[in-house]
Design a protein around this motif. Sequence first.
Motif, PDB file in Angstrom:
ATOM      1  N   ASN A   1       0.959  -1.051   0.000  1.00 44.29           N
ATOM      2  CA  ASN A   1       0.091  -0.314   0.035  1.00 44.29           C
ATOM      3  C   ASN A   1       0.568   1.270   0.007  1.00 44.29           C
ATOM      4  O   ASN A   1       0.120   2.550  -0.081  1.00 44.29           O
ATOM      5  N   ILE A   2       2.429   1.052   0.410  1.00 45.31           N
ATOM      6  CA  ILE A   2       2.959   2.746   0.672  1.00 45.31           C
ATOM      7  C   ILE A   2       3.868   2.549  -0.453  1.00 45.31           C
ATOM      8  O   ILE A   2       4.817   3.514  -0.275  1.00 45.31           O
ATOM      9  N   LEU A   3       4.180   1.313  -1.447  1.00 45.78           N
ATOM     10  CA  LEU A   3       5.574   1.380  -2.330  1.00 45.78           C
ATOM     11  C   LEU A   3       4.998   1.255  -3.747  1.00 45.78           C
ATOM     12  O   LEU A   3       4.195   1.153  -3.663  1.00 45.78           O
ATOM     13  N   ASP A   4       6.021   2.610  -4.197  1.00 45.24           N
ATOM     14  CA  ASP A   4       5.745   2.396  -5.409  1.00 45.24           C
ATOM     15  C   ASP A   4       6.164   0.840  -6.186  1.00 45.24           C
ATOM     16  O   ASP A   4       7.354   1.183  -7.084  1.00 45.24           O
ATOM     17  N   ILE A   5       5.981  -0.527  -5.818  1.00 44.40           N
ATOM     18  CA  ILE A   5       6.540  -1.479  -7.076  1.00 44.40           C
ATOM     19  C   ILE A   5       5.560  -1.857  -7.382  1.00 44.40           C
ATOM     20  O   ILE A   5       4.083  -2.083  -6.992  1.00 44.40           O
ATOM     21  N   LYS A   6       5.361  -2.877  -8.871  1.00 45.47           N
ATOM     22  CA  LYS A   6       4.775  -3.167  -9.711  1.00 45.47           C
ATOM     23  C   LYS A   6       4.035  -5.137  -8.751  1.00 45.47           C
ATOM     24  O   LYS A   6       3.180  -5.009  -9.203  1.00 45.47           O
ATOM     25  N   SER A   7       5.153  -5.243  -8.696  1.00 42.79           N
ATOM     26  CA  SER A   7       5.398  -6.610  -8.177  1.00 42.79           C
ATOM     27  C   SER A   7       5.630  -7.223  -6.961  1.00 42.79           C
ATOM     28  O   SER A   7       6.801  -5.858  -6.812  1.00 42.79           O
ATOM     29  N   LEU A   8       5.657  -7.964  -6.696  1.00 43.68           N
ATOM     30  CA  LEU A   8       5.990  -8.274  -5.089  1.00 43.68           C
ATOM     31  C   LEU A   8       7.222  -9.391  -5.033  1.00 43.68           C
ATOM     32  O   LEU A   8       7.645 -10.455  -5.886  1.00 43.68           O
ATOM     33  N   PRO A   9       8.681  -8.159  -4.208  1.00 43.29           N
ATOM     34  CA  PRO A   9       9.538  -9.832  -4.435  1.00 43.29           C
ATOM     35  C   PRO A   9       9.231 -11.570  -3.612  1.00 43.29           C
ATOM     36  O   PRO A   9       8.103 -10.994  -3.094  1.00 43.29           O
ATOM     37  N   GLN A  10      10.083 -12.064  -4.773  1.00 37.66           N
ATOM     38  CA  GLN A  10       9.792 -13.780  -4.276  1.00 37.66           C
ATOM     39  C   GLN A  10      10.685 -13.944  -3.544  1.00 37.66           C
ATOM     40  O   GLN A  10      11.258 -13.956  -3.657  1.00 37.66           O
ATOM     41  N   LEU A  11       9.487 -15.292  -1.873  1.00 34.49           N
ATOM     42  CA  LEU A  11      10.792 -15.387  -1.142  1.00 34.49           C
ATOM     43  C   LEU A  11      11.555 -16.703  -2.207  1.00 34.49           C
ATOM     44  O   LEU A  11      10.933 -17.385  -2.297  1.00 34.49           O
ATOM     45  N   VAL A  12      12.970 -16.617  -2.141  1.00 36.70           N
ATOM     46  CA  VAL A  12      13.990 -18.142  -2.605  1.00 36.70           C
ATOM     47  C   VAL A  12      14.449 -18.791  -1.268  1.00 36.70           C
ATOM     48  O   VAL A  12      14.570 -19.500  -1.472  1.00 36.70           O
TER      49      VAL A  12
ATOM     50  N   LYS B   1      14.696   4.059  -7.618  1.00 38.27           N
ATOM     51  CA  LYS B   1      14.098   2.911  -8.237  1.00 38.27           C
ATOM     52  C   LYS B   1      12.445   2.664  -7.233  1.00 38.27           C
ATOM     53  O   LYS B   1      11.233   2.840  -7.823  1.00 38.27           O
ATOM     54  N   VAL B   2      12.559   3.072  -5.642  1.00 31.78           N
ATOM     55  CA  VAL B   2      11.566   2.319  -5.123  1.00 31.78           C
ATOM     56  C   VAL B   2      11.368   4.397  -3.708  1.00 31.78           C
ATOM     57  O   VAL B   2      12.169   4.084  -3.660  1.00 31.78           O
ATOM     58  N   LYS B   3       9.896   4.630  -4.251  1.00 32.86           N
ATOM     59  CA  LYS B   3      10.022   5.420  -3.224  1.00 32.86           C
ATOM     60  C   LYS B   3       8.616   5.464  -2.706  1.00 32.86           C
ATOM     61  O   LYS B   3       7.899   4.416  -2.375  1.00 32.86           O
ATOM     62  N   ILE B   4       8.941   5.237  -1.007  1.00 32.02           N
ATOM     63  CA  ILE B   4       7.633   5.104   0.000  1.00 32.02           C
ATOM     64  C   ILE B   4       6.439   6.184  -0.025  1.00 32.02           C
ATOM     65  O   ILE B   4       7.307   6.863   0.354  1.00 32.02           O
ATOM     66  N   GLN B   5       5.257   5.825  -0.050  1.00 28.06           N
ATOM     67  CA  GLN B   5       4.480   7.346   0.367  1.00 28.06           C
ATOM     68  C   GLN B   5       4.294   7.181   1.420  1.00 28.06           C
ATOM     69  O   GLN B   5       3.044   6.163   2.022  1.00 28.06           O
ATOM     70  N   LEU B   6       4.167   8.087   2.635  1.00 27.16           N
ATOM     71  CA  LEU B   6       3.374   7.929   3.887  1.00 27.16           C
ATOM     72  C   LEU B   6       2.330   8.991   4.086  1.00 27.16           C
ATOM     73  O   LEU B   6       2.256  10.075   3.025  1.00 27.16           O
TER      74      LEU B   6
END
Length: 526
Positions: free
Chosen positions: A449-460, A521-526
């Motif tokens: 909800n607060i990051l401008d990323i399109k997909s979530l990282p995958q736990l490896v 590349k990634v920003k947090i929106q508070l």
Amino acid sequence: MKEKIYIFDTTLRDGEQSPGASLTSEQKLEIALQLEKLGVDIIEAGFPIASADDFEGVSIVAKNIKDCEVAALARARKEDIDSAASALKYAKNPRIHTFIATSDIHIKYKLKMTKDEVLETAVNAVKYAGKFTDNIEFSCEDAARSDLDFMCKVIQEVIKSGAKVINIPDTVGYSVPEEFGSLIKNIKNRVPNIDKAIISVHCHNDLGLAVSNSISAIINGARQVECTINGIGERAGNASLEEIVMIIKTKHNYELLENFYTDIKTKEIYPTSRLVSNLTGIVVQPNKAIVGRNAFRHESGIHQDGVIKKRQTYEIIKPEDVGVPSSELVLGKHSGRHALEKRLTELGYKINKKLLDKIFIKFKQLADKKKYIFDEDIVAIVNEELGKKEKQQLELKYFHINSGSGVVPTATIGLLVKIGAKTKIFREVEFGDGPVDAAYKTIDKILCNILDIKSLPQLVDYQLKAISSGKDAQGEVIVRFEYNNEIFSGRGISTDVIEASIKAYISCWNNFLIRKSIDRKVKIQL
Ligand code: KIV
Ligand code: ZN
């Protein structure tokens, strides 16, 4: 002219007999399709009389595999052979594999038969199997401990009765290479009709010699090898397919092996190993030849330097040839400046010599304290040197887990997010497949909800270990996730393993934010 060594894979039969391994029919099919892609010649899919599941597994593999022979195991009994034949009914290339023990100890104590009865039973079984197919393999169980004259007699008679492949198992892994090689040579010399059959070997690993014994057998006349992926199998396992295949390929200049080849597509070895490990749940030991996690990793500084200058200094196999993406230089206390410089370049830093000297000193100091140096550690050192001290932006405020038998695991998490002087606590709740999964999903939900990323990282990767002893031992969790082909790791410690898991995941996200905010590349929106 080069001679082919036939690869008979028994991962789905002997491999599945490994303690703890049990596969559903669908999983057996998934592995069989991968074995077909790998290019094995024969897939032994199971022992149909053993259980309804085994029967179903063999049938499903038989129906779907077209490019390999599919074998089913049967004791030298009519009902076993009927069951094998019926499970193989729809196979394009079926093989019935029937067996009886030929060693005195098995004959006396297990079978409670005379030698004449064993001979008669073996001959009758092969003749009976011949009603269903011409493709019959016969095994002298415990061959390595059998009386040679008696076993040669059995082999001669079963070949007369229609067996096309004679398998010589070292059932209890008792032989040593010279001994097993001369057993094969003796069989070749003594059995008059042996030229009508292919000699196969099936070696167990009780003394760690299954692969060596199989290679010695090839040198002495065997042309089929029975083996399993990752060497899994009864007790200490079977000869490992990947090792046998890569020995034959790698030693193509050695006069005793230069005349042999297999049809294995070696680039499929690693994917097959991963699939088998994932589906059986049998972990591959890190130092396992060819497919172990460390098989292509170099940690000592001298080795790393050598590999950077010329790969062959310390690598006899190209990792890509067995499907491993590339060799890795593991950074630790033995690593040298070259390896560190290479990793820094891969991480996108262009560092001059003076700065590299400073970073290298700090890196060595850290490596003395810490076994593994992760990318985040290197980034932190570089940033410190560049005067860019990065602050952790996420902090665990509180968590509550609801888990137990008969309840859906649920997590509530409060996460403190800091940007400069601004802070805010976010709270979410999620359920999952277990308490850790629920917690990780909750954290993802907050950050989504607060990051401008399109997909979530995958736990490896998720590793949990105790780092002290006793009831109140500290648990250390290391997690790694992947985002756009980049790996981020995090570590958490606590006497509560759930808390350690949550802290590790938050630390992973923090490392992600530190690295990603540097390249904006990634920003947090508070
Ligand atoms: O180890 C063994 O002897 C076997 C036979 C059934 C081939 O697995
Ligand atoms: Zn076996």
